[in-house]
Design a protein around this motif. Structure first.
Motif, PDB file in Angstrom:
ATOM      1  N   ALA A 116       7.020  -4.608   3.033  1.00  0.00           N
ATOM      2  CA  ALA A 116       8.269  -5.299   3.365  1.00  0.00           C
ATOM      3  C   ALA A 116       8.872  -7.202   3.587  1.00  0.00           C
ATOM      4  CB  ALA A 116       9.733  -4.656   4.602  1.00  0.00           C
ATOM      5  N   SER A 117       9.525  -7.589   3.198  1.00  0.00           N
ATOM      6  CA  SER A 117      10.439  -8.988   2.823  1.00  0.00           C
ATOM      7  C   SER A 117       9.036  -9.822   2.659  1.00  0.00           C
ATOM      8  CB  SER A 117      10.806  -8.918   4.424  1.00  0.00           C
ATOM      9  OG  SER A 117      11.295  -8.359   4.931  1.00  0.00           O
ATOM     10  N   SER A 118       8.393  -9.457   1.403  1.00  0.00           N
ATOM     11  CA  SER A 118       6.956 -10.308   1.254  1.00  0.00           C
ATOM     12  C   SER A 118       7.038 -11.063  -0.298  1.00  0.00           C
ATOM     13  CB  SER A 118       5.679  -8.991   1.063  1.00  0.00           C
ATOM     14  OG  SER A 118       5.290  -8.823   2.042  1.00  0.00           O
ATOM     15  N   VAL A 119       7.195 -12.470  -0.368  1.00  0.00           N
ATOM     16  CA  VAL A 119       7.102 -12.598  -1.183  1.00  0.00           C
ATOM     17  C   VAL A 119       6.115 -12.708  -2.361  1.00  0.00           C
ATOM     18  CG1 VAL A 119       7.961 -14.829  -2.400  1.00  0.00           C
ATOM     19  CG2 VAL A 119       8.759 -13.863  -0.501  1.00  0.00           C
ATOM     20  N   VAL A 120       5.250 -12.187  -3.428  1.00  0.00           N
ATOM     21  CA  VAL A 120       4.394 -11.874  -4.053  1.00  0.00           C
ATOM     22  C   VAL A 120       4.264 -12.917  -5.038  1.00  0.00           C
ATOM     23  CG1 VAL A 120       2.971 -10.423  -5.416  1.00  0.00           C
ATOM     24  CG2 VAL A 120       4.314  -9.261  -3.638  1.00  0.00           C
ATOM     25  N   THR A 121       3.578 -14.239  -5.722  1.00  0.00           N
ATOM     26  CA  THR A 121       3.417 -14.985  -6.459  1.00  0.00           C
ATOM     27  C   THR A 121       3.055 -14.935  -7.221  1.00  0.00           C
ATOM     28  OG1 THR A 121       2.975 -16.281  -4.551  1.00  0.00           O
ATOM     29  CG2 THR A 121       5.516 -16.475  -5.014  1.00  0.00           C
ATOM     30  N   LYS A 122       1.198 -14.399  -7.060  1.00  0.00           N
ATOM     31  CA  LYS A 122      -0.067 -13.973  -7.370  1.00  0.00           C
ATOM     32  C   LYS A 122      -0.199 -12.544  -7.929  1.00  0.00           C
ATOM     33  CE  LYS A 122      -1.598 -18.423  -5.450  1.00  0.00           C
ATOM     34  NZ  LYS A 122      -3.156 -18.884  -4.839  1.00  0.00           N
ATOM     35  N   SER A 123      -1.234 -12.264  -8.890  1.00  0.00           N
ATOM     36  CA  SER A 123      -1.130 -10.864  -9.531  1.00  0.00           C
ATOM     37  C   SER A 123      -1.928 -10.209  -7.831  1.00  0.00           C
ATOM     38  CB  SER A 123      -1.801 -10.621 -11.041  1.00  0.00           C
ATOM     39  OG  SER A 123      -1.517 -11.253 -11.570  1.00  0.00           O
ATOM     40  N   VAL A 124      -1.856  -8.977  -8.023  1.00  0.00           N
ATOM     41  CA  VAL A 124      -2.226  -8.476  -7.134  1.00  0.00           C
ATOM     42  C   VAL A 124      -4.016  -7.449  -7.505  1.00  0.00           C
ATOM     43  CG1 VAL A 124      -2.260  -7.047  -4.740  1.00  0.00           C
ATOM     44  CG2 VAL A 124      -0.814  -8.726  -5.591  1.00  0.00           C
ATOM     45  N   GLU A 125      -4.750  -7.370  -6.665  1.00  0.00           N
ATOM     46  CA  GLU A 125      -5.767  -6.443  -7.464  1.00  0.00           C
ATOM     47  C   GLU A 125      -5.997  -4.820  -7.006  1.00  0.00           C
ATOM     48  OE1 GLU A 125     -10.365  -7.808  -6.216  1.00  0.00           O
ATOM     49  OE2 GLU A 125      -9.709  -9.532  -6.293  1.00  0.00           O
ATOM     50  N   GLU A 126      -6.147  -4.519  -7.979  1.00  0.00           N
ATOM     51  CA  GLU A 126      -6.204  -2.759  -7.218  1.00  0.00           C
ATOM     52  C   GLU A 126      -6.564  -2.435  -6.022  1.00  0.00           C
ATOM     53  OE1 GLU A 126      -7.844   1.273  -9.153  1.00  0.00           O
ATOM     54  OE2 GLU A 126      -7.669  -0.394 -10.473  1.00  0.00           O
ATOM     55  N   GLY A 127      -6.148  -1.103  -5.545  1.00  0.00           N
ATOM     56  CA  GLY A 127      -6.107  -1.256  -4.125  1.00  0.00           C
ATOM     57  C   GLY A 127      -6.129  -2.135  -3.148  1.00  0.00           C
ATOM     58  N   MET A 128      -5.124  -2.576  -3.095  1.00  0.00           N
ATOM     59  CA  MET A 128      -5.173  -3.984  -1.837  1.00  0.00           C
ATOM     60  C   MET A 128      -3.473  -3.706  -1.103  1.00  0.00           C
ATOM     61  SD  MET A 128      -7.962  -5.718  -1.555  1.00  0.00           S
ATOM     62  CE  MET A 128      -9.329  -4.490  -2.600  1.00  0.00           C
ATOM     63  N   THR A 129      -3.802  -4.157  -0.319  1.00  0.00           N
ATOM     64  CA  THR A 129      -2.276  -4.015   0.514  1.00  0.00           C
ATOM     65  C   THR A 129      -1.781  -5.752   1.045  1.00  0.00           C
ATOM     66  OG1 THR A 129      -2.962  -2.255   1.637  1.00  0.00           O
ATOM     67  CG2 THR A 129      -1.236  -3.755   2.449  1.00  0.00           C
ATOM     68  N   VAL A 130      -1.145  -6.218   0.259  1.00  0.00           N
ATOM     69  CA  VAL A 130       0.070  -7.418   0.502  1.00  0.00           C
ATOM     70  C   VAL A 130       0.924  -7.082   1.430  1.00  0.00           C
ATOM     71  CG1 VAL A 130      -1.129  -8.134  -1.775  1.00  0.00           C
ATOM     72  CG2 VAL A 130       1.061  -7.816  -1.658  1.00  0.00           C
ATOM     73  N   ALA A 131       0.792  -8.391   2.314  1.00  0.00           N
ATOM     74  CA  ALA A 131       1.784  -9.087   3.086  1.00  0.00           C
ATOM     75  C   ALA A 131       1.867 -10.236   3.297  1.00  0.00           C
ATOM     76  CB  ALA A 131       1.766  -8.265   4.546  1.00  0.00           C
ATOM     77  N   GLY A 132       3.030 -10.953   3.645  1.00  0.00           N
ATOM     78  CA  GLY A 132       3.380 -12.254   4.160  1.00  0.00           C
ATOM     79  C   GLY A 132       4.629 -13.301   3.137  1.00  0.00           C
ATOM     80  N   ILE A 133       4.786 -14.329   3.503  1.00  0.00           N
ATOM     81  CA  ILE A 133       5.636 -15.419   2.531  1.00  0.00           C
ATOM     82  C   ILE A 133       4.686 -16.136   2.189  1.00  0.00           C
ATOM     83  CG2 ILE A 133       7.295 -16.831   2.581  1.00  0.00           C
ATOM     84  CD1 ILE A 133       9.467 -14.927   3.867  1.00  0.00           C
ATOM     85  N   PRO A 134       4.283 -16.854   1.146  1.00  0.00           N
ATOM     86  CA  PRO A 134       3.850 -16.086  -0.022  1.00  0.00           C
ATOM     87  C   PRO A 134       2.741 -14.678   0.847  1.00  0.00           C
ATOM     88  CG  PRO A 134       2.285 -18.138   0.387  1.00  0.00           C
ATOM     89  CD  PRO A 134       2.844 -18.402   1.370  1.00  0.00           C
ATOM     90  N   ALA A 135       2.905 -13.744  -0.197  1.00  0.00           N
ATOM     91  CA  ALA A 135       2.020 -12.840  -0.165  1.00  0.00           C
ATOM     92  C   ALA A 135       0.277 -13.131  -0.133  1.00  0.00           C
ATOM     93  CB  ALA A 135       1.968 -11.867  -0.718  1.00  0.00           C
ATOM     94  N   LYS A 136      -0.432 -12.416   1.007  1.00  0.00           N
ATOM     95  CA  LYS A 136      -1.569 -12.538   0.694  1.00  0.00           C
ATOM     96  C   LYS A 136      -2.700 -10.737   1.205  1.00  0.00           C
ATOM     97  CE  LYS A 136      -1.948 -17.607   2.513  1.00  0.00           C
ATOM     98  NZ  LYS A 136      -1.688 -18.095   3.418  1.00  0.00           N
ATOM     99  N   VAL A 137      -3.549 -10.990   0.813  1.00  0.00           N
ATOM    100  CA  VAL A 137      -4.343  -9.563   0.918  1.00  0.00           C
ATOM    101  C   VAL A 137      -4.254  -9.896   2.411  1.00  0.00           C
ATOM    102  CG1 VAL A 137      -6.533  -8.263   0.795  1.00  0.00           C
ATOM    103  CG2 VAL A 137      -5.121  -9.094  -1.195  1.00  0.00           C
ATOM    104  N   ILE A 138      -4.200  -8.345   2.976  1.00  0.00           N
ATOM    105  CA  ILE A 138      -4.269  -8.153   4.350  1.00  0.00           C
ATOM    106  C   ILE A 138      -5.639  -7.048   4.360  1.00  0.00           C
ATOM    107  CG2 ILE A 138      -2.115  -9.064   5.175  1.00  0.00           C
ATOM    108  CD1 ILE A 138      -1.240  -6.191   5.421  1.00  0.00           C
TER     109      ILE A 138
END
Length: 60
Positions: free
Chosen positions: A31-53
């Motif tokens: 929630a509230s993440s800002v995704v600015t790059k493509s995300v690989e399959e099966g990952m969780t992202v979070a943050g501003i900007p969103a990073k793989v966690i």
């Protein structure tokens, strides 16, 4: 071009997806993440900007 969002993707409330990017299968976006790059399959992202966690767990 447009964003490409594949299958089994969870997008949390208030998340923003910016630019011409691809969200692959099985991705979780916090929630509230800002995704600015493509995300690989099966990952969780979070943050501003969103990073793989970590690897995504199945959302039920």
């Amino acid at each position: 071009m447009y964003n490409s969002i594949k299958n089994n993707v969870f997008i949390g409330a208030g998340a923003t997806i910016l630019g011409n990017i691809t969200i692959n299968n099985g991705v979780n976006i916090a929630a509230s993440s800002v995704v600015t790059k493509s995300v690989e399959e099966g990952m969780t992202v979070a943050g501003i900007p969103a990073k793989v966690i970590g690897k995504a767990k199945k959302i039920q």
